[in-house]
Write a protein that holds these residues in place. Structure first.
Motif, short mmCIF file in Angstrom:
data_model
loop_
_atom_site.label_atom_id
_atom_site.label_comp_id
_atom_site.label_asym_id
_atom_site.label_seq_id
_atom_site.Cartn_x
_atom_site.Cartn_y
_atom_site.Cartn_z
N LYS A 66 8.00 -2.29 -29.05
CA LYS A 66 8.15 -3.37 -30.18
C LYS A 66 9.71 -3.52 -30.41
O LYS A 66 10.20 -4.68 -30.50
N TYR A 102 5.94 18.32 -45.62
CA TYR A 102 5.66 18.31 -44.34
C TYR A 102 5.56 19.60 -43.66
O TYR A 102 5.23 20.03 -42.51
N ARG A 144 -0.43 1.69 -45.63
CA ARG A 144 0.87 1.00 -45.12
C ARG A 144 0.38 -0.30 -44.16
O ARG A 144 1.06 -1.23 -44.16
N ASP A 164 1.03 8.64 -34.27
CA ASP A 164 1.35 9.49 -35.05
C ASP A 164 0.38 10.42 -35.78
O ASP A 164 0.48 11.46 -35.81
N ARG A 171 11.72 -6.98 -29.83
CA ARG A 171 12.33 -7.64 -30.98
C ARG A 171 13.71 -7.65 -30.85
O ARG A 171 14.54 -8.83 -31.27
N ASN A 183 1.23 2.47 -32.91
CA ASN A 183 2.37 3.59 -33.28
C ASN A 183 1.76 4.55 -34.48
O ASN A 183 2.10 5.63 -34.54
N TYR A 184 1.02 3.94 -35.03
CA TYR A 184 0.25 4.86 -36.38
C TYR A 184 -0.74 5.78 -35.79
O TYR A 184 -0.91 7.01 -36.00
N ASP A 220 1.43 -4.08 -44.58
CA ASP A 220 2.04 -4.86 -43.51
C ASP A 220 1.29 -5.82 -42.95
O ASP A 220 1.97 -7.00 -42.84
N TYR A 244 9.62 15.68 -33.36
CA TYR A 244 9.70 14.32 -34.19
C TYR A 244 10.83 13.97 -34.93
O TYR A 244 11.22 12.78 -34.94
N ASN A 287 6.40 2.19 -30.33
CA ASN A 287 7.64 1.96 -31.17
C ASN A 287 8.70 1.33 -30.07
O ASN A 287 9.29 0.25 -30.58
N HIS A 335 -1.76 -1.35 -34.81
CA HIS A 335 -0.74 -0.33 -34.88
C HIS A 335 -1.00 0.74 -34.20
O HIS A 335 -1.16 1.91 -34.51
N LYS A 367 3.89 -14.18 -43.40
CA LYS A 367 5.08 -14.51 -42.46
C LYS A 367 4.62 -15.33 -41.44
O LYS A 367 5.02 -16.55 -41.05
N TYR A 368 3.45 -14.95 -40.83
CA TYR A 368 3.13 -15.66 -39.55
C TYR A 368 1.80 -16.59 -39.76
O TYR A 368 1.62 -17.32 -38.65
N ARG A 422 9.62 -16.30 -33.96
CA ARG A 422 9.45 -14.96 -33.25
C ARG A 422 8.02 -15.15 -32.53
O ARG A 422 7.22 -15.87 -33.02
N LEU A 430 3.61 -9.77 -29.87
CA LEU A 430 2.92 -9.11 -28.42
C LEU A 430 1.46 -9.17 -28.60
O LEU A 430 0.99 -8.64 -29.69
P1 NDP Z 1 6.01 -0.65 -37.69
O1 NDP Z 1 7.00 -0.14 -36.77
O2 NDP Z 1 4.57 -0.44 -37.41
O3 NDP Z 1 6.35 -2.21 -37.87
C1 NDP Z 1 5.43 -3.23 -38.38
C2 NDP Z 1 6.26 -4.55 -38.13
O4 NDP Z 1 5.98 -4.76 -36.68
C3 NDP Z 1 5.50 -5.74 -38.60
O5 NDP Z 1 5.70 -6.09 -39.90
C4 NDP Z 1 6.01 -6.66 -37.75
O6 NDP Z 1 7.25 -7.19 -38.00
C5 NDP Z 1 6.15 -6.24 -36.37
N1 NDP Z 1 4.85 -6.44 -35.52
C6 NDP Z 1 3.49 -6.11 -35.80
N2 NDP Z 1 2.94 -6.63 -34.90
C7 NDP Z 1 3.54 -6.92 -33.90
C8 NDP Z 1 3.38 -7.54 -32.74
N3 NDP Z 1 1.98 -7.48 -32.17
N4 NDP Z 1 4.15 -8.06 -31.83
C9 NDP Z 1 5.47 -7.79 -32.36
N5 NDP Z 1 5.87 -7.38 -33.43
C10 NDP Z 1 4.91 -6.77 -34.28
O7 NDP Z 1 6.46 -0.23 -39.11
P2 NDP Z 1 6.47 1.16 -39.99
O8 NDP Z 1 7.60 1.36 -40.55
O9 NDP Z 1 5.32 1.23 -40.83
O10 NDP Z 1 6.29 2.38 -38.73
C11 NDP Z 1 7.36 2.72 -38.03
C12 NDP Z 1 7.07 4.10 -37.42
O11 NDP Z 1 7.30 5.17 -38.26
C13 NDP Z 1 5.60 4.07 -37.13
O12 NDP Z 1 5.68 5.04 -35.98
C14 NDP Z 1 4.92 5.08 -38.10
O13 NDP Z 1 3.94 6.03 -37.67
C15 NDP Z 1 6.04 5.86 -38.36
N6 NDP Z 1 6.13 6.37 -40.02
C16 NDP Z 1 6.11 7.57 -40.38
C17 NDP Z 1 5.98 8.10 -41.39
C18 NDP Z 1 5.99 9.63 -41.92
O14 NDP Z 1 6.12 10.04 -43.00
N7 NDP Z 1 5.96 10.15 -40.90
C19 NDP Z 1 5.82 7.15 -42.72
C20 NDP Z 1 5.83 5.77 -42.29
C21 NDP Z 1 6.11 5.43 -41.00
P3 NDP Z 1 8.24 -8.28 -37.53
O15 NDP Z 1 7.33 -9.32 -36.71
O16 NDP Z 1 8.95 -8.90 -38.57
O17 NDP Z 1 9.23 -7.63 -36.62
#
Ligand code: NDP
Length: 419
Positions: free
Chosen positions: A312, A272, A387, A355, A316, A351-352, A391, A234, A309, A349, A398-399, A336, A339
């Motif tokens: 996206k 952690y 979170r 995780d 982007r 990616n969440y 978001d 990780y 991740n 989400h 925004k959208y 913009r 997806l």
């Molecule tokens: P994300 O990577 O989830 O980003 C969210 C942004 O993605 C939105 O604001 C939007 O921004 C864009 N987005 C959302 N939906 C779509 C879509 N359908 N198509 C295109 N763009 C989209 O943000 P995080 O920073 O929360 O997470 C990043 C990674 O970090 C994740 O994997 C998370 O699990 C991890 N993480 C880990 C932590 C830890 O402590 N281990 C703590 C926090 C996060 P825009 O449109 O402006 O591009």
């Protein structure tokens, strides 16, 4: 309103100033409580009263020097002119900051330094023996840094402030962070703290726990090896994809204050690593089928997490990239697109989700008898749900209608058919 002036923050998060004050007390207390519980034989969250250490026993100038020395080493590695320079996303005044992406190099150099130290007889298990003192020192550093950041922000031009940390209430703003990208020259304090001292510190602490277990029982257990390997993957992944952090909420939206400083420097490394810490004093035996199952689970989580991740980020950076060009999208008024197929058409989400699956795989090697090693997944579920809601609010702003359309087409937030 004067150009680039930042409006007063009206929508307060975390319950406003009172919530921020409670978190200022609760976050350090939680770390200490869990570390103390972890060191008891029962490791039960209900085994009160805990043997509380005195303040005097926690204060050790040598441990503070170690924490500062570690941060100093990481700062030197951060300043090395290696790696590439990347631009962050445009700020409110349309300018872009430059960031040096050399975290992966820093990781290798740190690994070499630690390896050389171990070969020369460095006793890494000192970190286990002095864990509470080191954690206390990290608290002091995080708190001291937050005070300096707050004072620095008082002198910063308004255009540099974060939209969320300008309520006018000193406690709230201290907690949330006033300045968006505080820098000393080109040294970006928030970017540095996000991935270097804390994340590498977490991997170092895990290694120290493995060394301690080896000292106690002759060899590291399978459970300890799994936890170390999964979490190292990780950390390595985060540093390999370091530039992805430039588009995260932490860098783009949140100011740098106590919340992030404490999270990066104290919470991440010392909590952690709770599973590895737990395994030192609570050894577990894993059968081969269970081990295989846990490895598959972690692999599945990583596959979803990384796939989502990367998809996206690629989209982007270059929507015409052949890897993402065939995906369905929704246009938005900002120009913009969103997806709506691939991982981001599965849940909002993905990616969440990945995780959280990994988080479960990190706890399972600690067995099912204690809740303590599951703290991470419980807390992390709460954090990611919160979170995600933050978001969503920002994306709706925004959208607008396009976001509503996205939510209609992809109804589940994190867990398919559940939430
Ligand atoms: P994300 O990577 O989830 O980003 C969210 C942004 O993605 C939105 O604001 C939007 O921004 C864009 N987005 C959302 N939906 C779509 C879509 N359908 N198509 C295109 N763009 C989209 O943000 P995080 O920073 O929360 O997470 C990043 C990674 O970090 C994740 O994997 C998370 O699990 C991890 N993480 C880990 C932590 C830890 O402590 N281990 C703590 C926090 C996060 P825009 O449109 O402006 O591009």
């Amino acid at each position: 309103m004067e150009r680039h002036k930042v409006p007063r923050t009206k929508e307060l998060e975390f319950g406003g100033p009172l919530g921020a004050l409670l978190l200022l007390i609760l976050l350090p207390t939680t770390v200490f409580y869990l570390l103390l519980v972890c060191r008891t034989e029962q490791a039960s969250l209900l085994s009160l009263p805990l043997p509380l250490p005195t303040l005097h026993s926690l204060w050790n100038p040598q441990d503070l020097a170690l924490v500062l020395g570690w941060m100093g080493l990481q700062a030197v590695l951060y300043m090395l002119p290696t790696g590439k320079l990347m631009e962050g996303i445009p700020l409110r005044d349309k300018s872009r900051l430059q960031y040096r992406i050399n975290g992966f190099h820093a990781m290798w150099l740190t690994a070499l330094a630690v390896g050389a130290g171990l070969a020369a007889g460095l006793r890494l298990s000192y970190m286990y023996d002095h864990f509470l003192q080191l954690a206390f020192s990290a608290f002091l550093v995080a708190f001291g840094l937050s005070v300096l950041l707050y004072l620095k922000a008082l002198l910063a031009p308004e255009s540099k402030l974060a939209l969320g940390g300008n309520s006018g209430n000193p406690i709230y703003d201290f907690f949330m962070g006033r300045e968006l990208n505080p820098r000393i020259g080109t040294f970006d304090l928030k970017f540095f703290c996000e991935l270097r001292p804390g994340l590498l510190g977490w991997a170092l602490i895990n290694t120290a726990m493995l060394v301690k277990e080896t000292e106690l029982r002759g060899s590291p257990s399978l459970a300890m090896i799994l936890v170390n390997a999964f979490q190292l993957l990780y950390v390595v992944d985060a540093l390999w994809h370091e530039e992805a952090i430039l588009t995260t909420m932490d860098i783009v939206h949140d100011g740098f204050g106590f919340m992030l400083a404490f999270g990066d420097l104290a919470w991440v490394p010392f909590l952690y690593s709770l599973q590895a810490h737990f395994l030192v004093t609570h050894p577990q035996k894993l059968s081969l089928p269970i081990t295989a199952g846990i490895i598959i689970l972690n692999g599945l989580g990583y596959f979803i997490f990384r796939g989502a991740n990367s998809q996206k980020n690629t989209f982007r950076r270059n929507p015409a990239d052949p890897k993402v060009a065939g995906l369905q999208t929704i246009p938005t008024a900002t120009g913009r697109r969103l997806l709506v197929s691939g991982w981001w058409g599965f849940v909002r989400h993905p990616n969440y989700l990945g995780d959280l699956i990994m988080a479960l795989a990190w706890s399972l090697p600690c067995g099912l008898a204690h809740i303590l090693p599951y703290f991470y997944i419980l807390y992390f579920t709460g954090l990611l749900i919160h979170r995600e809601a933050r978001d969503e609010r920002q994306c709706l702003k925004k959208y607008g209608l396009a976001w509503q359309e996205y939510c209609r087409r992809v109804p589940y937030r994190i867990f398919p058919y559940l939430y």
